[in-house]
Design an enzyme around this catalytic site. Structure first.
Site, PDB file in Angstrom:
ATOM      1  CB  SER A   8      -4.749   4.274  -0.142  1.00 28.92           C
ATOM      2  OG  SER A   8      -5.290   5.404   0.007  1.00 28.92           O
ATOM      3  CG  ASP A 121      -7.214   4.382  -2.932  1.00 27.15           C
ATOM      4  OD1 ASP A 121      -6.842   3.214  -2.887  1.00 27.15           O
ATOM      5  OD2 ASP A 121      -7.306   5.313  -1.932  1.00 27.15           O
TER       6      ASP A 121
END
Length: 261
Positions: A8, A121
């Site tokens: 992320s 993610d």
């Protein structure tokens, strides 16, 4: 620092640092970003609240066509393939493509599609990728930077920024579906905290640095330099432990015994 693994936003920062920029340059690069224009939609964006048009352009400007082989430090990011429900470690090819995969937060951004995979993610599986970092530098201590709170701490309320006039935004926030989505996001935050705590207990990084950023919501526009000072404060607090694990007797013991005990 000899190697970096991230997921992320940690992957974004890690990529820029691994490209060879200094810490001061890093702060300047992020401070210059126009945060209000990062999340425009692209033609290929499908079912998502936002797009990554501005982010993609920023990555092109900052990293160009660098590949992982072009970086100054060993670097990897993680993502999750929705088609196979498995973690994918990205450490080859063009760096900016890997970043677009690791930041593809489900529902907010469109999955990154490549080689038959739909990547989102990496925090979906592992918010703090300790094991990938350890694999990059197996004889060195792992320092984990954790941005979410622990289980039991006050919950972080979700915040969203819509390009609409304030009266319309206020009306939307009163809708039942919006309030229900807020409850859903808070539940995800709770599960993310639990997952982070469990992974940290299992994977056992040598040092944990936890900046005080619980009040910063998803997609908030922030003062980069003020946030950097919070990181510096957390680093200073962890400095005694960092010195302990990097002292030569501990490094020698790690190399001989394969652990940091």
């Amino acid at each position: 620092m000899r190697a970096i693994a991230g997921t992320s936003f940690g992957g974004v920062v890690g990529a820029v640092y691994a490209a060879g920029y200094s810490m001061d340059e890093l702060e300047q690069i992020f401070a210059r970003v126009d945060q209000r224009h990062l999340y425009g939609r692209r033609p290929q964006d499908t079912a998502s609240f936002y797009g990554l048009a501005g982010v993609e352009q920023w990555l092109k400007d900052t990293l160009g066509d660098r590949t992982f082989a072009d970086l100054k430090l060993p670097f990897a990011v993680t993502a999750v393939d929705l088609n196979s429900a498995r973690e994918v470690i990205l450490c080859e090819g063009r760096v900016r493509d890997a970043i677009l995969a690791t930041i593809a937060l489900p529902t907010f951004f469109t999955p990154f599609r490549v080689d038959g995979m739909e990547l989102v993610d990496g925090g979906v599986f592992d918010p703090v990728p300790v094991l990938p970092a350890r694999s990059l530098a197996p004889h060195l201590p792992v320092v984990a930077v954790v941005l979410n709170g622990s289980v039991g701490e006050p919950a972080r309320l979700p915040s969203f920024h819509l390009p609409l006039p304030d009266p319309i935004v206020q009306h939307l926030t009163r809708l039942r579906i919006t309030q229900a989505f807020g409850v859903f996001m808070r539940s995800l935050d709770a599960s993310d905290r639990m997952l982070s705590d469990l992974r940290l207990k299992i994977d056992k990084p040598d040092v944990i640095i936890r900046p005080d950023v619980a009040d910063i919501g998803l997609l908030d526009v922030v003062d980069v330099r003020a946030v950097a000072k919070r990181g510096e404060a957390a680093f200073e607090a962890a400095l005694p432990e960092l010195k302990r694990v990097t002292a030569w007797p501990n490094l020698l013991r790690r190399r001989l015994l394969g652990d940091g005990s």
